[in-house]
Design an enzyme around this catalytic site. Structure first.
Site, mmCIF file in Angstrom:
data_model
loop_
_atom_site.group_PDB
_atom_site.id
_atom_site.type_symbol
_atom_site.label_atom_id
_atom_site.label_comp_id
_atom_site.label_asym_id
_atom_site.label_seq_id
_atom_site.Cartn_x
_atom_site.Cartn_y
_atom_site.Cartn_z
ATOM 1 N N SER A 98 0.846 -1.189 0.000
ATOM 2 C CA SER A 98 0.000 0.000 0.000
ATOM 3 C C SER A 98 0.887 1.248 0.000
ATOM 4 O O SER A 98 1.752 1.377 -0.864
ATOM 5 C CB SER A 98 -0.960 -0.046 1.191
ATOM 6 O OG SER A 98 -1.993 0.896 1.053
ATOM 7 N N ASP A 228 -9.122 -6.211 -4.835
ATOM 8 C CA ASP A 228 -8.677 -5.082 -4.012
ATOM 9 C C ASP A 228 -9.647 -3.908 -4.191
ATOM 10 O O ASP A 228 -9.790 -3.389 -5.294
ATOM 11 C CB ASP A 228 -7.264 -4.665 -4.431
ATOM 12 C CG ASP A 228 -6.630 -3.669 -3.477
ATOM 13 O OD1 ASP A 228 -7.351 -2.832 -2.910
ATOM 14 O OD2 ASP A 228 -5.393 -3.721 -3.312
ATOM 15 N N HIS A 256 -7.210 -5.892 -0.035
ATOM 16 C CA HIS A 256 -6.084 -5.014 0.281
ATOM 17 C C HIS A 256 -5.562 -5.448 1.648
ATOM 18 O O HIS A 256 -5.773 -4.784 2.660
ATOM 19 C CB HIS A 256 -6.579 -3.562 0.307
ATOM 20 C CG HIS A 256 -5.501 -2.536 0.249
ATOM 21 N ND1 HIS A 256 -4.883 -2.166 -0.920
ATOM 22 C CD2 HIS A 256 -4.913 -1.800 1.228
ATOM 23 C CE1 HIS A 256 -3.981 -1.234 -0.678
ATOM 24 N NE2 HIS A 256 -3.980 -1.001 0.630
#
Length: 274
Positions: A98, A228, A256
């Site tokens: 991320s 995601d 995610h």
């Protein structure tokens, strides 16, 4: 103007320092705990020296007044190199997830001599036009909006919201483990002394020097969930397409997150990437 004191960046290692090194960089608001110990140990068992650390404003690392971070994204990039220095590591396979994936891309481009390989998980490509890629899902945007009025000093309120956030980001293929997730978030909250400072990550200025992932000079592995909701799979595809020879591993139904059911595939991909 007096420069800010050098921050303390707290890190932890797993495995034999003589083995090839892997540096794990986690995302926004996330301490090193979001790289679970069991995950790190399994990776270390693949003959890797694994390092994880608390980003600024998380965990046991230096924290700042919420709402006014005196540091930039560039400083967080250099923090990663400091961790390598702290452990006497000349070069490492750098892995970011991320926002940590953005930091990792910056590390590999700014300090190419310190990076042997790069893995980017659940992220978007750095420095190229992504305006044509899909944004976060409508359901996740709605969930995020619910956090606008959150009282970050209220432990129960924050824990409930963070568990809901983890669920919103979770796999569509595997069950969501609410008990384990809540326990980890409780540990993170208490260990960090609260999570209010971590919101500073959303207020950071970008790097002064504009870098482009097209200029990457080390092997790239992209790991991205097909479900995601924050960075849809097209972001991972665009990142892999931007670098010649890059490998894309699609995690079927992956959100995610680092779902335990997907660890074998993720760890295998990382262990053989060099």
């Amino acid at each position: 103007m007096t420069p800010e004191p050098r921050p303390e960046i707290v890190s932890e290692t797993f495995g034999n320092p003589a083995d090839p090194a892997i540096l794990l960089i986690m995302g926004a608001m996330a301490s090193m705990l979001w790289w679970p110990k069991a995950f790190c140990r399994q990776l270390a068992e693949r003959s890797r020296f694994v390092m994880r650390y608390d980003n600024r404003d998380t965990g046991l690392s230096t924290k700042y007044e919420p709402g006014a971070p005196p540091y930039t994204f560039e400083d967080m990039t250099d923090d990663a190199i400091r961790v390598l220095d702290d452990h006497g590591i000349r070069k490492a396979h750098v892995v970011g997830m991320s926002m940590g994936g953005m930091i990792a891309q910056n590390v590999a481009l700014k300090h190419p001599g310190r990076v042997s390989a790069l893995t980017v998980i659940s992220c978007s490509p750095l420095g190229i036009d992504t305006s044509g890629l899909p944004g976060a899902s409508e359901a996740y945007r709605k969930h995020s909006a619910e956090g606008t009025g959150l009282d970050w000093s209220n432990r129960d309120q924050v824990l409930d919201y963070m568990v809901k956030d983890a669920r919103a980001l979770s796999s569509t293929l595997h069950p969501f483990d609410e008990r384990r997730t809540r326990a980890m978030i409780e540990e993170d909250y208490d260990r960090s002394g609260g999570l209010a400072s971590a919101i500073n990550h959303f207020l950071l200025e970008g790097s002064a020097e504009k870098r482009n992932i097209n200029d990457l000079m080390v092997p790239l592995l992209v790991i991205h969930g097909t479900s995601d909701p924050l960075f849809p799979i097209e972001h991972g595809e665009a990142l892999a397409a931007a670098v010649a020879g890059a490998r894309l591993v699609r995690i079927e139904g992956g959100g995610h997150e680092l779902n335990r059911a997907d660890w074998p595939e993720i760890i295998e991909a990382m262990a053989i990437h060099h």
